[in-house]
Write a protein that holds these residues in place. Structure first.
Motif, mmCIF file in Angstrom:
data_model
loop_
_atom_site.group_PDB
_atom_site.id
_atom_site.type_symbol
_atom_site.label_atom_id
_atom_site.label_comp_id
_atom_site.label_asym_id
_atom_site.label_seq_id
_atom_site.Cartn_x
_atom_site.Cartn_y
_atom_site.Cartn_z
ATOM 1 N N MET A 1 0.843 -1.201 0.000
ATOM 2 C CA MET A 1 0.000 0.000 0.000
ATOM 3 C C MET A 1 0.882 1.257 0.000
ATOM 4 N N ALA A 2 0.408 2.223 -0.734
ATOM 5 C CA ALA A 2 1.162 3.478 -0.785
ATOM 6 C C ALA A 2 1.190 4.139 0.576
ATOM 7 N N LYS A 3 2.271 4.838 0.839
ATOM 8 C CA LYS A 3 2.385 5.485 2.146
ATOM 9 C C LYS A 3 1.479 6.705 2.248
ATOM 10 N N ILE A 4 1.373 7.415 1.139
ATOM 11 C CA ILE A 4 0.503 8.588 1.146
ATOM 12 C C ILE A 4 -0.806 8.234 0.468
ATOM 13 N N ARG A 5 -1.889 8.466 1.159
ATOM 14 C CA ARG A 5 -3.203 8.167 0.608
ATOM 15 C C ARG A 5 -3.968 9.467 0.418
ATOM 16 N N GLY A 6 -4.744 9.480 -0.653
ATOM 17 C CA GLY A 6 -5.555 10.659 -0.905
ATOM 18 C C GLY A 6 -6.974 10.270 -1.239
ATOM 19 N N ALA A 7 -7.816 11.269 -1.298
ATOM 20 C CA ALA A 7 -9.202 11.041 -1.700
ATOM 21 C C ALA A 7 -9.758 12.350 -2.228
ATOM 22 N N ILE A 8 -10.698 12.237 -3.163
ATOM 23 C CA ILE A 8 -11.337 13.453 -3.669
ATOM 24 C C ILE A 8 -12.825 13.417 -3.364
ATOM 25 N N VAL A 9 -13.384 14.596 -3.235
ATOM 26 C CA VAL A 9 -14.836 14.724 -3.092
ATOM 27 C C VAL A 9 -15.306 15.609 -4.236
ATOM 28 N N VAL A 10 -16.197 15.061 -5.059
ATOM 29 C CA VAL A 10 -16.709 15.816 -6.205
ATOM 30 C C VAL A 10 -18.076 16.395 -5.849
ATOM 31 N N ASP A 11 -18.221 17.693 -6.097
ATOM 32 C CA ASP A 11 -19.528 18.330 -5.939
ATOM 33 C C ASP A 11 -20.371 17.913 -7.155
ATOM 34 N N VAL A 12 -21.131 16.839 -6.979
ATOM 35 C CA VAL A 12 -21.766 16.159 -8.108
ATOM 36 C C VAL A 12 -22.677 17.088 -8.913
ATOM 37 N N GLU A 13 -23.438 17.918 -8.217
ATOM 38 C CA GLU A 13 -24.406 18.746 -8.946
ATOM 39 C C GLU A 13 -23.740 19.864 -9.752
ATOM 40 N N ASP B 1 -14.560 24.019 -13.245
ATOM 41 C CA ASP B 1 -15.663 24.455 -12.389
ATOM 42 C C ASP B 1 -15.354 24.307 -10.902
ATOM 43 N N THR B 2 -14.126 23.946 -10.595
ATOM 44 C CA THR B 2 -13.644 23.854 -9.213
ATOM 45 C C THR B 2 -14.602 23.037 -8.344
ATOM 46 N N VAL B 3 -14.951 21.852 -8.821
ATOM 47 C CA VAL B 3 -15.894 21.026 -8.070
ATOM 48 C C VAL B 3 -15.181 19.983 -7.213
ATOM 49 N N ILE B 4 -13.847 19.897 -7.320
ATOM 50 C CA ILE B 4 -13.128 18.819 -6.634
ATOM 51 C C ILE B 4 -12.409 19.364 -5.404
ATOM 52 N N SER B 5 -12.640 18.730 -4.245
ATOM 53 C CA SER B 5 -11.850 18.985 -3.041
ATOM 54 C C SER B 5 -10.946 17.768 -2.843
ATOM 55 N N VAL B 6 -9.715 18.019 -2.391
ATOM 56 C CA VAL B 6 -8.752 16.921 -2.259
ATOM 57 C C VAL B 6 -8.327 16.787 -0.804
ATOM 58 N N TYR B 7 -8.273 15.537 -0.332
ATOM 59 C CA TYR B 7 -7.813 15.227 1.021
ATOM 60 C C TYR B 7 -6.595 14.320 0.908
ATOM 61 N N LYS B 8 -5.659 14.499 1.823
ATOM 62 C CA LYS B 8 -4.408 13.744 1.746
ATOM 63 C C LYS B 8 -3.961 13.405 3.160
ATOM 64 N N VAL B 9 -3.421 12.192 3.335
ATOM 65 C CA VAL B 9 -2.993 11.781 4.662
ATOM 66 C C VAL B 9 -1.851 10.782 4.526
ATOM 67 N N LYS B 10 -0.950 10.785 5.492
ATOM 68 C CA LYS B 10 0.089 9.762 5.526
ATOM 69 C C LYS B 10 -0.522 8.508 6.122
ATOM 70 N N ALA B 11 -0.456 7.412 5.380
ATOM 71 C CA ALA B 11 -1.201 6.210 5.766
ATOM 72 C C ALA B 11 -0.759 5.676 7.123
#
Lengths: 253, 78
Positions: free
Chosen positions: B1-13, B64-74
């Motif tokens: 598993m990668a040491k750095i994990r990320g995730a995105i949240v898309v503002d769907v609408e 449209d700047t709908v993506i927020s990004v989260y990042k964490v060291k696993a």
């Protein structure tokens, strides 16, 4: 680790700038305008000049730019944004004044205004969006349309004998002594957007040095006007626009 | 598993399904959904969330700047 464990307030590394309003942009999917709006908003937020920035919006697709950035705006007559920005800058010399113009606005009807504002050396920032077409009115030929590029008014492509040559207005203003920073960028890849952001930051800082106009051209796409998908438009731009409009700094004093 | 994990949240609408984020992602994390949002666009979502490193490339090119990004060291949270 579950995605839910990652999505927490303390792990947030990127979200929408506070300078951008919550209004949904009217631009077509994949339009470069949105990216450039975002870059300007982030620069204004990072420099902390939200209450000191005055934008001048053009006529064209970006006419509603005043709905999307939460700063002071004024709407100019078609092509007259540099003239209006001159007035604002002279009345409020401590403000950061910028114009946001497309190629139909700046390189066509507004050629006189931009040439003379640049020659006078006003302390303003000019953001010039060049997509080689009149996007808002239905994809007609613009002064910046490439040779053999089909548009709705040149369905067989632009021909030199009938329509003349594409206008490199950025190269023209780089010749003028009133400009201090003239550069050409794009916004099609993450690296290009990061470079553009650095250039916009520098341009806003240049207005404090009182050295003249900072002019940033952004070579852009118009996927609706070009009749391509957003991703195909970017590829078309790299293949056809960049050889005629090469990226890079033309002047940096 | 990668040491750095990320995730995105898309503002769907707000997403217009232009798919610029799909090609900008170096880890092929994002795809367009088969479902559509209220405006009829196939919105972006994480098809392969385990590969996300939180590099922010998708959010930077999103018009449209709908993506927020989260990042964490696993290893920090695991």
């Amino acid at each position: 680790m579950d995605v839910k464990d990652i999505i927490k307030e303390e792990n947030l590394v990127y979200s929408k700038s506070k300078v951008l309003t919550d209004t949904i942009m009217h631009y077509c999917p994949g339009c470069t305008h949105g990216v450039v709006h975002k870059v300007i908003a982030e620069v204004i937020e990072e420099l902390g000049i939200q209450d000191k920035t005055i934008g001048v919006s053009p006529v064209g697709c970006a006419v509603f730019a005043y709905n999307y950035l939460d700063i002071d705006w004024q709407e100019a007559a078609h092509g007259r944004a540099p003239a209006l920005a001159t007035a604002i800058n002279r009345l409020y010399p401590d403000k950061y004044v910028f114009t946001y113009q497309g190629d139909g606005d700046l390189a066509s009807i507004g050629t006189a205004e931009i040439i003379h504002a640049c020659n006078r050396g006003e302390n303003i920032v000019v953001i010039f969006i060049n997509n080689g077409i009149y996007g808002m009115t239905g994809g007609q030929m613009a002064p910046t349309t490439l040779i053999d590029m089909p548009t709705s008014t040149t369905p067989y492509g632009r021909k030199v004998d009938l329509n003349g040559y594409p206008l490199k207005i950025t190269d023209l203003v780089a010749q003028l002594p009133g400009t201090c920073f003239v550069t050409r960028h794009s916004a099609h890849t993450p690296a290009a957007v990061r470079k553009l952001k650095k250039a916009v930051t520098k341009a806003f800082q240049n207005t404090r040095r009182k050295k003249g106009v900072s002019f940033i051209e952004v070579v852009s796409t118009c996927n609706s006007g070009w009749k391509l998908s957003p991703v195909e438009s970017n590829n078309w731009m790299v293949e056809h626009m960049f050889p005629y409009y090469p990226l890079g700094d033309m002047k940096d004093e | 598993m990668a040491k750095i994990r990320g995730a995105i949240v898309v503002d769907v609408e707000r997403c217009k399904g232009c798919s610029l984020c799909v090609v900008a992602c170096p880890s092929s994390v994002i795809a367009l959904a088969k479902e559509v949002n209220g405006k009829g666009y196939n919105y972006a979502y994480m098809v392969n969330p385990d590969a996300c490193t939180g590099c922010v490339n998708c959010a930077i090119v999103c018009p449209d700047t709908v993506i927020s990004v989260y990042k964490v060291k696993a290893d920090a949270v695991a």
